[in-house]
Scaffold this motif. Structure first.
Motif, PDB file in Angstrom:
ATOM      1  N   LYS A 101       0.914  -1.227   0.039  1.00  0.00           N
ATOM      2  CA  LYS A 101      -0.144   0.067  -0.184  1.00  0.00           C
ATOM      3  C   LYS A 101       0.815   1.050   0.070  1.00  0.00           C
ATOM      4  O   LYS A 101       2.169   1.134   0.357  1.00  0.00           O
ATOM      5  N   ALA A 102       0.249   2.332  -0.322  1.00  0.00           N
ATOM      6  CA  ALA A 102       1.056   3.559  -0.275  1.00  0.00           C
ATOM      7  C   ALA A 102       1.250   3.950   1.226  1.00  0.00           C
ATOM      8  O   ALA A 102       0.156   3.794   2.149  1.00  0.00           O
ATOM      9  N   ILE A 103       2.493   4.570   1.524  1.00  0.00           N
ATOM     10  CA  ILE A 103       2.795   4.863   2.823  1.00  0.00           C
ATOM     11  C   ILE A 103       3.168   6.604   2.748  1.00  0.00           C
ATOM     12  O   ILE A 103       3.502   6.991   1.898  1.00  0.00           O
ATOM     13  N   GLN A 104       2.831   7.107   4.202  1.00  0.00           N
ATOM     14  CA  GLN A 104       3.268   8.151   4.491  1.00  0.00           C
ATOM     15  C   GLN A 104       4.431   8.309   5.541  1.00  0.00           C
ATOM     16  O   GLN A 104       4.388   7.696   6.466  1.00  0.00           O
ATOM     17  N   VAL A 105       5.365   8.946   5.180  1.00  0.00           N
ATOM     18  CA  VAL A 105       6.853   9.068   6.053  1.00  0.00           C
ATOM     19  C   VAL A 105       6.626  10.571   6.918  1.00  0.00           C
ATOM     20  O   VAL A 105       6.713  11.651   5.952  1.00  0.00           O
ATOM     21  N   GLY A 106       6.847  10.556   8.062  1.00  0.00           N
ATOM     22  CA  GLY A 106       6.784  11.630   8.891  1.00  0.00           C
ATOM     23  C   GLY A 106       8.320  12.091   9.433  1.00  0.00           C
ATOM     24  O   GLY A 106       8.792  10.872   9.697  1.00  0.00           O
ATOM     25  N   LEU A 107       8.808  13.232   9.112  1.00  0.00           N
ATOM     26  CA  LEU A 107      10.085  13.515   9.859  1.00  0.00           C
ATOM     27  C   LEU A 107       9.880  14.363  11.201  1.00  0.00           C
ATOM     28  O   LEU A 107       9.107  15.303  10.986  1.00  0.00           O
ATOM     29  N   VAL A 108      10.340  13.929  12.202  1.00  0.00           N
ATOM     30  CA  VAL A 108      10.378  14.540  13.514  1.00  0.00           C
ATOM     31  C   VAL A 108      11.429  14.843  14.280  1.00  0.00           C
ATOM     32  O   VAL A 108      12.527  14.208  13.638  1.00  0.00           O
ATOM     33  N   GLY A 109      11.592  15.973  14.907  1.00  0.00           N
ATOM     34  CA  GLY A 109      12.917  15.892  15.422  1.00  0.00           C
ATOM     35  C   GLY A 109      12.943  17.214  16.244  1.00  0.00           C
ATOM     36  O   GLY A 109      12.175  18.075  16.287  1.00  0.00           O
ATOM     37  N   PHE A 110      14.170  17.722  16.972  1.00  0.00           N
ATOM     38  CA  PHE A 110      14.155  18.945  17.535  1.00  0.00           C
ATOM     39  C   PHE A 110      14.646  19.999  16.501  1.00  0.00           C
ATOM     40  O   PHE A 110      15.024  19.543  15.440  1.00  0.00           O
ATOM     41  N   VAL A 168       8.863  20.739  20.958  1.00  0.00           N
ATOM     42  CA  VAL A 168       8.933  21.615  21.945  1.00  0.00           C
ATOM     43  C   VAL A 168       9.856  21.050  23.317  1.00  0.00           C
ATOM     44  O   VAL A 168       9.350  20.175  23.694  1.00  0.00           O
ATOM     45  N   ALA A 169      10.939  21.422  23.544  1.00  0.00           N
ATOM     46  CA  ALA A 169      11.641  20.775  24.670  1.00  0.00           C
ATOM     47  C   ALA A 169      11.008  21.309  26.141  1.00  0.00           C
ATOM     48  O   ALA A 169      10.587  22.557  26.218  1.00  0.00           O
ATOM     49  N   ASP A 170      11.057  20.569  26.997  1.00  0.00           N
ATOM     50  CA  ASP A 170      10.218  20.898  28.298  1.00  0.00           C
ATOM     51  C   ASP A 170      11.306  21.536  29.239  1.00  0.00           C
ATOM     52  O   ASP A 170      12.500  21.587  29.041  1.00  0.00           O
ATOM     53  N   ARG A 171      10.700  22.780  29.493  1.00  0.00           N
ATOM     54  CA  ARG A 171      11.545  23.736  30.544  1.00  0.00           C
ATOM     55  C   ARG A 171      12.009  23.149  31.632  1.00  0.00           C
ATOM     56  O   ARG A 171      12.957  23.611  32.180  1.00  0.00           O
ATOM     57  N   ALA A 172      11.772  22.056  31.987  1.00  0.00           N
ATOM     58  CA  ALA A 172      12.640  21.190  33.062  1.00  0.00           C
ATOM     59  C   ALA A 172      13.941  20.775  32.860  1.00  0.00           C
ATOM     60  O   ALA A 172      14.578  20.335  33.798  1.00  0.00           O
ATOM     61  N   ASN A 173      14.292  20.790  31.645  1.00  0.00           N
ATOM     62  CA  ASN A 173      15.410  20.233  31.148  1.00  0.00           C
ATOM     63  C   ASN A 173      16.617  21.230  31.406  1.00  0.00           C
ATOM     64  O   ASN A 173      16.275  22.216  32.150  1.00  0.00           O
ATOM     65  N   SER A 174      17.888  20.633  31.704  1.00  0.00           N
ATOM     66  CA  SER A 174      19.028  21.324  31.922  1.00  0.00           C
ATOM     67  C   SER A 174      19.290  22.559  31.080  1.00  0.00           C
ATOM     68  O   SER A 174      19.049  22.892  30.061  1.00  0.00           O
ATOM     69  N   THR A 175      20.248  23.521  31.723  1.00  0.00           N
ATOM     70  CA  THR A 175      20.453  24.727  30.765  1.00  0.00           C
ATOM     71  C   THR A 175      21.026  24.410  29.541  1.00  0.00           C
ATOM     72  O   THR A 175      20.913  25.188  28.505  1.00  0.00           O
ATOM     73  N   LEU A 176      22.053  23.266  29.676  1.00  0.00           N
ATOM     74  CA  LEU A 176      22.766  22.920  28.244  1.00  0.00           C
ATOM     75  C   LEU A 176      21.635  22.285  27.409  1.00  0.00           C
ATOM     76  O   LEU A 176      21.873  22.784  25.980  1.00  0.00           O
ATOM     77  N   THR A 177      20.697  21.520  27.572  1.00  0.00           N
ATOM     78  CA  THR A 177      19.880  20.983  26.789  1.00  0.00           C
ATOM     79  C   THR A 177      18.911  22.189  26.032  1.00  0.00           C
ATOM     80  O   THR A 177      18.555  22.052  25.066  1.00  0.00           O
ATOM     81  N   GLY A 214      10.833  16.195  25.901  1.00  0.00           N
ATOM     82  CA  GLY A 214       9.899  17.110  25.065  1.00  0.00           C
ATOM     83  C   GLY A 214       8.393  16.943  25.495  1.00  0.00           C
ATOM     84  O   GLY A 214       8.042  16.103  26.305  1.00  0.00           O
ATOM     85  N   LYS A 215       7.786  17.774  24.965  1.00  0.00           N
ATOM     86  CA  LYS A 215       6.195  17.825  25.227  1.00  0.00           C
ATOM     87  C   LYS A 215       5.502  17.329  24.098  1.00  0.00           C
ATOM     88  O   LYS A 215       5.514  17.887  22.743  1.00  0.00           O
ATOM     89  N   ILE A 216       4.836  16.276  24.333  1.00  0.00           N
ATOM     90  CA  ILE A 216       4.154  15.362  23.228  1.00  0.00           C
ATOM     91  C   ILE A 216       2.622  15.253  23.745  1.00  0.00           C
ATOM     92  O   ILE A 216       2.469  14.946  24.818  1.00  0.00           O
ATOM     93  N   GLN A 217       1.673  15.759  22.715  1.00  0.00           N
ATOM     94  CA  GLN A 217       0.217  15.575  22.907  1.00  0.00           C
ATOM     95  C   GLN A 217      -0.290  16.260  24.403  1.00  0.00           C
ATOM     96  O   GLN A 217      -0.641  15.891  25.325  1.00  0.00           O
TER      97      GLN A 217
END
Length: 572
Positions: free
Chosen positions: A253-262, A310-319, A465-468
């Protein structure tokens, strides 16, 4: 024939003319002396200084020197304050001019401009980014998690991987290791061997300086001599396409490919490299993609470009420094100087000095000052522009300018959401042997920086990260509403009990008070005693029949009126 020599003009003057000039000069000097005599000569006052025989001469001289130094410091401080005020005024003027230019360009209709600004703000909001990312994850059959080869562990999002692996459908997760030309070859091979134990991993190098076909090419004389072929080359695209096409054949079948990341890992650049055309907007800025974009690759495959996680604000300063979306004027934006400090603390100081060609520095501010002076980023008066140079340095580290690498973990422990069954399920349907051969061919085809020229970087681990977020917020609000409703019911029940007990106590107190008042009223005049007796009997009847709170208030008022002195009774 000899040419006759031309005679030069003689400089001799007639005596009449010479004497006349001398006379004019004497008159001028006489006039100057006369004016100076009228003004009077003001000789400069000499410093009397402290006489040698004066007592405490050294102390006086020391005080004078301290006074002079204080004046110089005060003048320097006033000068810096004036410079700061001028900078503030310039910024305000620049903002006003920019607002005027925007109003002129947008047009005279205010309603349209307001609607456009609201739409832009809505697109830039984090809620819209979460909703667009959810759309991509739900619509995709295969999800490509794009990682930066310089810090692959820092680009992984455990919440995203858990959501995909525990979704229960036939969704597959593939890791794409991008920017492999910026790390040493040995380090890249170690990371490929480490990551392929969990998910299928593809080595990739996206093409840069990709232009749109509709754009005209303008080359200057200097730029025409530079060979841009190496920058526009792409490695690993055939390997990725073959992997996805084989999976498409197995699914029938035909597929859909999603690209995700920071941000700034190269999601849009991968799609542009596969299409060999600039179909998606890509650049050095973070968070350029604001909504889902569908790109058709062939008849049976579509690629979905998504906004950044979107990175969570609870991460370290470097992240947050390397993985968050930094807004220059936003309220939630991080301090860029602190971010640079966190990055420098996780690197070797000598390697940073060699890569930037900067002498030894004591702290981050001194490093940024030296870098601003070297690159010519100065404000008015030669003051280093520390804020902008810090943003530029972070852009270098997230972009493709600085070569650094992090070491894979020594003892690899699987995350709690990954089991052997889950790993086998994710690897099912892919030809892993052929994928390994293609990755080896890609690794051999590229040129890599030497380990000595690449900065050793200490990774901070996976980035949360913040998902959903919308679903989480909805569930939390439901639980909060249930808790608040239960608390309100309990409070209402307690309030009714308290009100009944308070009413009974008030009635008893009123009875006691009225009895005491009736006793005291007997000593007063006859008319006052009669009035109080009547009111006391009426109050007793009402108390026995169980009066309401409103009646008790009226009785309080009548009691207060009885306590007041009546002047009319003295004249009866």
């Amino acid at each position: 024939m000899k040419r006759p020599r031309l005679r030069k003009a003689s400089k001799r003057l007639s005596c009449h003319k010479r004497y006349k000039i001398q006379k004019k000069i004497r008159e001028h000097h006489r006039k100057v002396r006369r004016e100076a005599k009228k003004r009077g000569r003001k000789k400069p006052k000499k410093d009397p200084s402290v006489p040698g025989a004066a007592p405490f001469k050294e102390a006086l001289l020391r005080e004078a020197e301290q006074r002079r130094q204080r004046l110089e410091e005060l003048q320097q401080k006033q000068k810096l304050d004036r410079q700061k005020e001028l900078e503030k005024r310039r910024k305000l003027d620049a903002k006003k001019n920019a607002a005027k230019i925007e109003e002129q360009t947008e047009g005279t209709e205010p309603s349209k401009s307001e609607a456009n600004t609201k739409e832009v703000l809505h697109k830039k909001s984090k809620k819209s980014l979460h909703s667009e990312l959810e759309k991509v994850i739900e619509a995709s059959d295969v999800i490509l998690e794009v990682l930066d080869a310089r810090d692959p562990m820092g680009c992984r999002c455990p919440q995203l991987e858990q959501a995909i692996t525990c979704s229960g459908g036939d969704k597959k997760l593939v890791l794409v290791l991008n920017k492999i030309d910026l790390v040493p070859k040995e380090n890249l091979e170690k990371w490929l061997n480490c990551l392929k134990k969990e998910f299928p991993t593809v080595a990739f190098k996206s093409s840069t300086l990709m232009t749109d076909r509709t754009m005209r090419e303008h080359f200057s004389r200097k730029r025409a001599r530079i060979d841009l072929s190496r920058n526009t080359e792409c490695f690993g695209s055939e390997c990725l396409l073959k992997l996805l096409q084989e999976h498409c054949r197995t699914q029938d079948k035909a597929i859909q490919v999603g690209l995700v990341g920071f941000p700034n890992v190269g999601k849009s650049s991968i799609i542009n490299s596969i299409k060999k055309n600039r179909v998606c907007n890509a650049g050095l800025g973070r968070g350029l993609t604001k909504c889902m974009q569908v790109v058709r690759i062939d008849k049976k495959m579509k690629m979905l470009d998504s906004p950044s996680i979107v990175a969570d604000r609870a991460n370290s300063t470097l992240t947050l420094a390397l993985r968050s979306i930094i807004d220059a004027g936003g309220s939630g934006s991080i301090d860029v100087v602190e971010a640079v400090d966190a990055v420098l603390n996780h690197c070797s100081k000598q390697q940073v000095m060699m890569s930037y060609s900067i002498p030894d520095f004591r702290n981050t501010e001194e490093f940024l000052t030296l870098l601003a002076q070297k690159r010519g980023m100065l404000k008015k008066g030669g003051v280093p522009d520390i804020e902008n140079i810090a943003k530029l340095l972070l852009c270098d580290w997230t972009g493709a300018k600085i070569s650094y690498h992090s070491q894979p973990p020594g003892s690899q422990m699987l995350p709690p959401y990954l089991t052997e069954d889950k790993i086998a399920e994710m690897q099912k349907g892919f030809n892993l042997k052929k994928l390994e051969e293609e990755n080896n061919a890609t690794v051999q085809a590229l040129k890599y920086p030497s380990p000595a020229s690449s900065i050793v970087f200490q990774s901070a681990g996976m980035t949360n990260g913040k998902i959903q977020e919308n679903k989480v917020v909805g569930e939390a609000s439901q639980w909060e509403s249930l808790e608040t409703s239960e608390e309100e019911e309990e409070d209402d029940f307690m309030e009714t009990d308290d009100q009944d007990s308070m009413e009974e106590e008030e009635e008893e107190d009123e009875e006691k008070d009225m009895k005491e008042e009736s006793k005291i009223g007997m000593t007063r005049k006859a008319e006052l005693g009669i009035q109080q007796a009547r009111q006391a009997t009426s109050e007793n009847k009402l108390a026995e029949s169980g009066c309401d709170s409103s009646l008790s208030l009226s009785l309080d008022k009548s009691a207060n009126e009885d306590d007041a002195y009546d002047f009319n009774t003295d004249y009866v």
